[in-house]
Design a protein around this motif. Sequence first.
Motif, PDB file in Angstrom:
ATOM      1  N   THR A 136     -27.705 -13.105 -30.228  1.00 48.33           N
ATOM      2  CA  THR A 136     -29.020 -12.467 -30.335  1.00 48.33           C
ATOM      3  C   THR A 136     -28.956 -11.208 -31.186  1.00 48.33           C
ATOM      4  OG1 THR A 136     -29.663 -13.300 -28.146  1.00 48.33           O
ATOM      5  CG2 THR A 136     -30.920 -11.443 -29.021  1.00 48.33           C
ATOM      6  N   LEU A 137     -27.920 -10.414 -30.984  1.00 50.95           N
ATOM      7  CA  LEU A 137     -27.784  -9.160 -31.729  1.00 50.95           C
ATOM      8  C   LEU A 137     -27.504  -9.389 -33.204  1.00 50.95           C
ATOM      9  CD1 LEU A 137     -25.691  -7.066 -29.161  1.00 50.95           C
ATOM     10  CD2 LEU A 137     -28.148  -6.909 -29.636  1.00 50.95           C
ATOM     11  N   THR A 138     -26.983 -10.569 -33.536  1.00 52.53           N
ATOM     12  CA  THR A 138     -26.643 -10.865 -34.941  1.00 52.53           C
ATOM     13  C   THR A 138     -27.647 -11.817 -35.579  1.00 52.53           C
ATOM     14  OG1 THR A 138     -25.124 -12.618 -34.187  1.00 52.53           O
ATOM     15  CG2 THR A 138     -24.190 -10.439 -34.621  1.00 52.53           C
ATOM     16  N   GLY A 139     -28.831 -11.942 -34.981  1.00 52.22           N
ATOM     17  CA  GLY A 139     -29.874 -12.758 -35.584  1.00 52.22           C
ATOM     18  C   GLY A 139     -29.680 -14.246 -35.440  1.00 52.22           C
ATOM     19  N   HIS A 140     -28.993 -14.675 -34.375  1.00 51.31           N
ATOM     20  CA  HIS A 140     -28.776 -16.094 -34.073  1.00 51.31           C
ATOM     21  C   HIS A 140     -28.063 -16.828 -35.208  1.00 51.31           C
ATOM     22  CE1 HIS A 140     -30.917 -16.305 -30.234  1.00 51.31           C
ATOM     23  NE2 HIS A 140     -31.749 -15.419 -30.754  1.00 51.31           N
ATOM     24  N   ARG A 141     -27.161 -16.150 -35.853  1.00 48.30           N
ATOM     25  CA  ARG A 141     -26.404 -16.796 -36.927  1.00 48.30           C
ATOM     26  C   ARG A 141     -25.426 -17.833 -36.402  1.00 48.30           C
ATOM     27  NH1 ARG A 141     -24.841 -11.448 -40.587  1.00 48.30           N
ATOM     28  NH2 ARG A 141     -27.008 -10.830 -41.098  1.00 48.30           N
ATOM     29  N   LEU A 142     -24.964 -17.660 -35.178  1.00 51.82           N
ATOM     30  CA  LEU A 142     -23.996 -18.610 -34.626  1.00 51.82           C
ATOM     31  C   LEU A 142     -24.610 -19.988 -34.405  1.00 51.82           C
ATOM     32  CD1 LEU A 142     -22.169 -16.434 -31.923  1.00 51.82           C
ATOM     33  CD2 LEU A 142     -21.409 -16.959 -34.246  1.00 51.82           C
ATOM     34  N   ASP A 143     -25.917 -20.030 -34.195  1.00 47.55           N
ATOM     35  CA  ASP A 143     -26.561 -21.297 -33.851  1.00 47.55           C
ATOM     36  C   ASP A 143     -26.454 -22.337 -34.955  1.00 47.55           C
ATOM     37  OD1 ASP A 143     -27.221 -20.113 -31.488  1.00 47.55           O
ATOM     38  OD2 ASP A 143     -29.324 -19.763 -31.989  1.00 47.55           O
ATOM     39  N   ASP A 144     -26.193 -21.910 -36.178  1.00 43.48           N
ATOM     40  CA  ASP A 144     -26.071 -22.854 -37.289  1.00 43.48           C
ATOM     41  C   ASP A 144     -24.768 -23.640 -37.234  1.00 43.48           C
ATOM     42  OD1 ASP A 144     -28.503 -21.992 -38.299  1.00 43.48           O
ATOM     43  OD2 ASP A 144     -27.582 -20.460 -39.568  1.00 43.48           O
ATOM     44  N   ASN A 145     -23.884 -23.292 -36.292  1.00 45.85           N
ATOM     45  CA  ASN A 145     -22.566 -23.923 -36.218  1.00 45.85           C
ATOM     46  C   ASN A 145     -22.498 -25.054 -35.195  1.00 45.85           C
ATOM     47  OD1 ASN A 145     -21.185 -22.098 -38.107  1.00 45.85           O
ATOM     48  ND2 ASN A 145     -21.574 -20.553 -36.550  1.00 45.85           N
ATOM     49  N   GLY A 146     -23.646 -25.655 -34.879  1.00 43.96           N
ATOM     50  CA  GLY A 146     -23.659 -26.744 -33.915  1.00 43.96           C
ATOM     51  C   GLY A 146     -23.192 -28.051 -34.522  1.00 43.96           C
ATOM     52  N   ILE A 147     -23.422 -29.127 -33.792  1.00 38.32           N
ATOM     53  CA  ILE A 147     -23.026 -30.463 -34.247  1.00 38.32           C
ATOM     54  C   ILE A 147     -24.100 -30.996 -35.194  1.00 38.32           C
ATOM     55  CG2 ILE A 147     -22.513 -32.833 -33.537  1.00 38.32           C
ATOM     56  CD1 ILE A 147     -21.661 -31.695 -30.809  1.00 38.32           C
ATOM     57  N   ARG A 148     -23.729 -31.201 -36.448  1.00 39.57           N
ATOM     58  CA  ARG A 148     -24.633 -31.798 -37.421  1.00 39.57           C
ATOM     59  C   ARG A 148     -24.159 -33.225 -37.672  1.00 39.57           C
ATOM     60  NH1 ARG A 148     -23.711 -26.808 -39.487  1.00 39.57           N
ATOM     61  NH2 ARG A 148     -22.459 -27.598 -41.225  1.00 39.57           N
ATOM     62  N   PRO A 149     -24.908 -34.199 -37.189  1.00 38.89           N
ATOM     63  CA  PRO A 149     -24.452 -35.602 -37.185  1.00 38.89           C
ATOM     64  C   PRO A 149     -24.079 -36.128 -38.572  1.00 38.89           C
ATOM     65  CG  PRO A 149     -26.363 -35.339 -35.783  1.00 38.89           C
ATOM     66  CD  PRO A 149     -26.205 -34.050 -36.533  1.00 38.89           C
ATOM     67  N   LEU A 150     -22.947 -36.838 -38.585  1.00 38.83           N
ATOM     68  CA  LEU A 150     -22.462 -37.571 -39.758  1.00 38.83           C
ATOM     69  C   LEU A 150     -22.200 -36.678 -40.969  1.00 38.83           C
ATOM     70  CD1 LEU A 150     -24.707 -40.760 -39.521  1.00 38.83           C
ATOM     71  CD2 LEU A 150     -22.425 -40.381 -38.584  1.00 38.83           C
ATOM     72  N   GLU A 151     -22.103 -35.372 -40.755  1.00 41.54           N
ATOM     73  CA  GLU A 151     -21.704 -34.450 -41.811  1.00 41.54           C
ATOM     74  C   GLU A 151     -20.281 -33.975 -41.521  1.00 41.54           C
ATOM     75  OE1 GLU A 151     -24.346 -31.268 -42.646  1.00 41.54           O
ATOM     76  OE2 GLU A 151     -26.156 -32.498 -42.453  1.00 41.54           O
ATOM     77  N   THR A 152     -19.444 -33.993 -42.541  1.00 41.82           N
ATOM     78  CA  THR A 152     -18.036 -33.625 -42.345  1.00 41.82           C
ATOM     79  C   THR A 152     -17.891 -32.235 -41.753  1.00 41.82           C
ATOM     80  OG1 THR A 152     -17.427 -35.008 -44.238  1.00 41.82           O
ATOM     81  CG2 THR A 152     -15.795 -33.429 -43.458  1.00 41.82           C
ATOM     82  N   GLY A 192     -19.979 -30.759 -40.030  1.00 40.42           N
ATOM     83  CA  GLY A 192     -20.608 -30.741 -38.717  1.00 40.42           C
ATOM     84  C   GLY A 192     -19.664 -31.098 -37.591  1.00 40.42           C
ATOM     85  N   LEU A 193     -18.470 -31.628 -37.953  1.00 41.32           N
ATOM     86  CA  LEU A 193     -17.481 -31.980 -36.932  1.00 41.32           C
ATOM     87  C   LEU A 193     -16.960 -30.745 -36.204  1.00 41.32           C
ATOM     88  CD1 LEU A 193     -15.386 -34.734 -38.744  1.00 41.32           C
ATOM     89  CD2 LEU A 193     -16.598 -35.012 -36.575  1.00 41.32           C
ATOM     90  N   THR A 194     -16.899 -29.617 -36.899  1.00 45.01           N
ATOM     91  CA  THR A 194     -16.398 -28.404 -36.244  1.00 45.01           C
ATOM     92  C   THR A 194     -17.334 -27.953 -35.129  1.00 45.01           C
ATOM     93  OG1 THR A 194     -17.512 -27.024 -37.907  1.00 45.01           O
ATOM     94  CG2 THR A 194     -15.224 -27.635 -38.342  1.00 45.01           C
ATOM     95  N   GLY A 195     -18.585 -28.389 -35.199  1.00 44.80           N
ATOM     96  CA  GLY A 195     -19.530 -28.044 -34.148  1.00 44.80           C
ATOM     97  C   GLY A 195     -19.150 -28.610 -32.800  1.00 44.80           C
TER      98      GLY A 195
END
Length: 225
Positions: free
Chosen positions: A42-58, A60-63
């Motif tokens: 929250t304090l960093t503008g929700h930048r971490l949320d972009d690191n979730g699981i993005r299906p079928l993207e290479t 996105g596996l780190t998510g």
Amino acid sequence: MTGTGGYPLQPAGPAKRPVWVVGGVTVVSFVVLLWLIELFDTLTGHRLDDNGIRPLETDGLTGILVAPLLHSNWEHLIANTGPALVLGFLMTLAGLSRFIFATAIIWFAGGLGTWLIGNVGAPTYNGVIVETNHIGASGLIFGWLTFLIVFGFFTRTVWEIVVGVVVFFIYGGILLGVLPGTFGVSWQGHLCGALAGVLAAYLLSGPERKTRALRRPVRPPSLNT
């Protein structure tokens, strides 16, 4: 200093903490970690949320590694906090090692499943599937839930069956979350987490199932006359 018969007295070891105390501290610590991560996010503008699981993207596996630790907002985290505390604590009663292994199986198998099918039913724009990003501890919670429901039936242990039945009656309704429905809710993550929970219960009940198989009487071979 010696005891009876002249044998030296052994120093008493540290008292072993009850399983429920260790389990409670473990689960509460995990939930506190979730809150600290959301505070930082929250304090960093929700930048971490972009690191979730993005299906079928290479990339996105780190998510898979971090998605259960991330939440879209405080409401999302609050909704997951209660079930995480209750179901996580009940999981630890089956043994801390089983809790750790079950959580790892649900975390990674459920995450991988979400990566594979996370775009199923996703909205499209001009014929192109809109990219989805799956975050939240819900998949883990669904895995804990199904584990608790079925584990006792695999082990044939009375108290674990009772726990499973009680958990089903209290939380079974949320299993409807594995079905497509509410926009913005990852039913794919719920479904994959739930299936991973059943898989974990089957794998980790192996010792009990093996013992039960060894106890079965061996039938003598039938001879034709």
